[in-house]
Design an enzyme around this catalytic site. Structure first.
Site, PDB file in Angstrom:
ATOM      1  N   THR A 154      -0.147  -9.882  -5.902  1.00 42.56           N
ATOM      2  CA  THR A 154      -0.663 -10.185  -4.557  1.00 42.56           C
ATOM      3  C   THR A 154       0.444  -9.973  -3.525  1.00 42.56           C
ATOM      4  O   THR A 154       0.211  -9.384  -2.453  1.00 42.56           O
ATOM      5  CB  THR A 154      -1.213 -11.626  -4.496  1.00 42.56           C
ATOM      6  OG1 THR A 154      -1.936 -11.904  -5.696  1.00 42.56           O
ATOM      7  CG2 THR A 154      -2.140 -11.815  -3.305  1.00 42.56           C
TER       8      THR A 154
ATOM      9  N   ALA B 152       0.260 -17.245  -6.141  1.00 42.55           N
ATOM     10  CA  ALA B 152       0.342 -18.424  -7.016  1.00 42.55           C
ATOM     11  C   ALA B 152      -0.529 -18.183  -8.231  1.00 42.55           C
ATOM     12  O   ALA B 152      -1.441 -17.345  -8.213  1.00 42.55           O
ATOM     13  CB  ALA B 152      -0.133 -19.670  -6.283  1.00 42.55           C
TER      14      ALA B 152
ATOM     15  N   GLY C 193       5.166 -18.870 -11.243  1.00 43.46           N
ATOM     16  CA  GLY C 193       6.122 -18.467 -12.264  1.00 43.46           C
ATOM     17  C   GLY C 193       5.532 -17.589 -13.337  1.00 43.46           C
ATOM     18  O   GLY C 193       6.214 -17.253 -14.307  1.00 43.46           O
ATOM     19  N   GLY C 194       4.262 -17.171 -13.146  1.00 43.05           N
ATOM     20  CA  GLY C 194       3.664 -16.236 -14.103  1.00 43.05           C
ATOM     21  C   GLY C 194       4.495 -14.969 -14.225  1.00 43.05           C
ATOM     22  O   GLY C 194       4.522 -14.327 -15.270  1.00 43.05           O
TER      23      GLY C 194
ATOM     24  N   GLU D 178      11.755 -18.160  -6.192  1.00 46.36           N
ATOM     25  CA  GLU D 178      10.613 -18.430  -5.296  1.00 46.36           C
ATOM     26  C   GLU D 178      10.738 -19.829  -4.691  1.00 46.36           C
ATOM     27  O   GLU D 178      10.484 -20.035  -3.501  1.00 46.36           O
ATOM     28  CB  GLU D 178       9.305 -18.315  -6.081  1.00 46.36           C
ATOM     29  CG  GLU D 178       8.996 -16.881  -6.498  1.00 46.36           C
ATOM     30  CD  GLU D 178       7.813 -16.748  -7.442  1.00 46.36           C
ATOM     31  OE1 GLU D 178       7.280 -15.642  -7.542  1.00 46.36           O
ATOM     32  OE2 GLU D 178       7.433 -17.742  -8.088  1.00 46.36           O
TER      33      GLU D 178
HETATM   34  O1  LIG Z   1       4.662 -16.973  -9.274  1.00 44.97           O
HETATM   35  C1  LIG Z   1       4.543 -15.768  -9.331  1.00 44.97           C
HETATM   36  C2  LIG Z   1       5.587 -14.896  -9.931  1.00 44.97           C
HETATM   37  O2  LIG Z   1       6.611 -15.639 -10.545  1.00 44.97           O
HETATM   38  C3  LIG Z   1       3.338 -15.119  -8.771  1.00 44.97           C
HETATM   39  O3  LIG Z   1       3.211 -15.489  -7.431  1.00 44.97           O
HETATM   40  C4  LIG Z   1       2.133 -15.572  -9.538  1.00 44.97           C
HETATM   41  O4  LIG Z   1       2.349 -15.286 -10.918  1.00 44.97           O
HETATM   42  C5  LIG Z   1       0.868 -14.880  -9.053  1.00 44.97           C
HETATM   43  O5  LIG Z   1       0.920 -13.534  -9.387  1.00 44.97           O
HETATM   44  P1  LIG Z   1      -0.251 -12.533  -8.993  1.00 44.97           P
HETATM   45  O6  LIG Z   1      -0.249 -12.395  -7.505  1.00 44.97           O
HETATM   46  O7  LIG Z   1       0.135 -11.259  -9.711  1.00 44.97           O
HETATM   47  O8  LIG Z   1      -1.554 -13.103  -9.527  1.00 44.97           O
END
Ligand SMILES: O=C(CO)[C@H](O)[C@H](O)COP(=O)(O)O
Length: 223
Positions: free
Chosen positions: A35, A87, A99-100, A107
């Site tokens: 995102t 997020a 943190g994914g 962050e």
């Molecule tokens: O915290 C994060 C990375 O550490 C990202 O913001 C979270 O994982 C969301 O990722 P995405 O926008 O790909 O769904």
């Protein structure tokens, strides 16, 4: 709409929200993930107007630079006007799990150094209770087993994220089966375990606004 279309729509809404900060000459904090990447790509249009950005990961810094957007060190930036990031989950208080993408520590630092945190996410991320998404915990490598045992005692099921080294040279434990009733307390308790760098709960410093992409348009949610 596809999930990517929803992400792009919230990224576009965030651009509108940060325009005043850009033209006021404020430094913009940039998050990590798919995102945030849509946001970075749209930000490229303003490359000549932006005084500077601070990135929450090496990956985002590279993407910003590839668009010709200036990236500076947080230590040279002072307080940031605004931070924009995605997020993995948000509740209605805008307490988050992040943190994914393993960038949680940087962050959290960039969010802490920013006056305003705009979270951008598609509607699948809004939940009643945090914890269906496994909670990432960044850990100093030699403390991995000790921290895992402490997390087990807290009722979670920590799993080592194989093959992942954070930008800070640490490892990630993802805590499964851990529904979080009191996010601030849990954030503090996990951070108090020796060897933990930080965990992916953003409850002590939640987002200030959530731009949520839905099939009916972008909803702006404040706590
Ligand atoms: O915290 C994060 C990375 O550490 C990202 O913001 C979270 O994982 C969301 O990722 P995405 O926008 O790909 O769904």
């Amino acid at each position: 709409m596809t999930q990517d279309e929803l992400k792009k729509a919230v990224a576009a809404a965030a651009i509108e929200m940060v325009k005043p900060a850009i033209f006021d000459g404020e430094i913009i904090g940039i998050g990590t993930g798919s995102t945030a990447n849509f946001f970075i790509d749209l930000l490229a249009e303003f490359r000549d107007d932006i005084k500077g950005t601070v990135a929450s990961s090496e990956a985002s810094a590279q993407r910003l630079r590839s668009h010709g957007i200036e990236v500076i060190e947080l230590n040279d930036a002072g307080t940031l006007g605004v931070y924009v990031d995605g997020a993995d989950e948000s509740n209605s208080h805008l307490e988050l799990i992040k943190g994914g993408g393993a960038a949680l520590t940087r962050e959290k630092i960039v969010a802490a150094a920013s006056k305003k945190f705009i979270c951008i996410a598609d509607e699948s991320k809004l939940v009643d209770q945090l914890g269906a998404f496994p909670l990432p915990v960044e850990v100093i490598p030699m403390a991995r087993s000790y921290v895992a045992r402490e997390l087990l005692k807290m009722g979670g099921n920590p799993v080592y994220r194989e093959g992942v080294v954070t930008d800070n040279g640490n490892i990630i434990l993802d805590v499964y089966d851990f529904m979080i009733a009191t996010p601030q307390k849990t954030e503090e308790e996990i951070n108090a375990i020796v060897g933990v760098v930080t965990n992916g709960l953003f409850a002590l410093r939640p987002a200030d606004v959530l731009l949520l992409g839905t099939s009916n348009g972008v909803r702006e949610i404040t706590p």
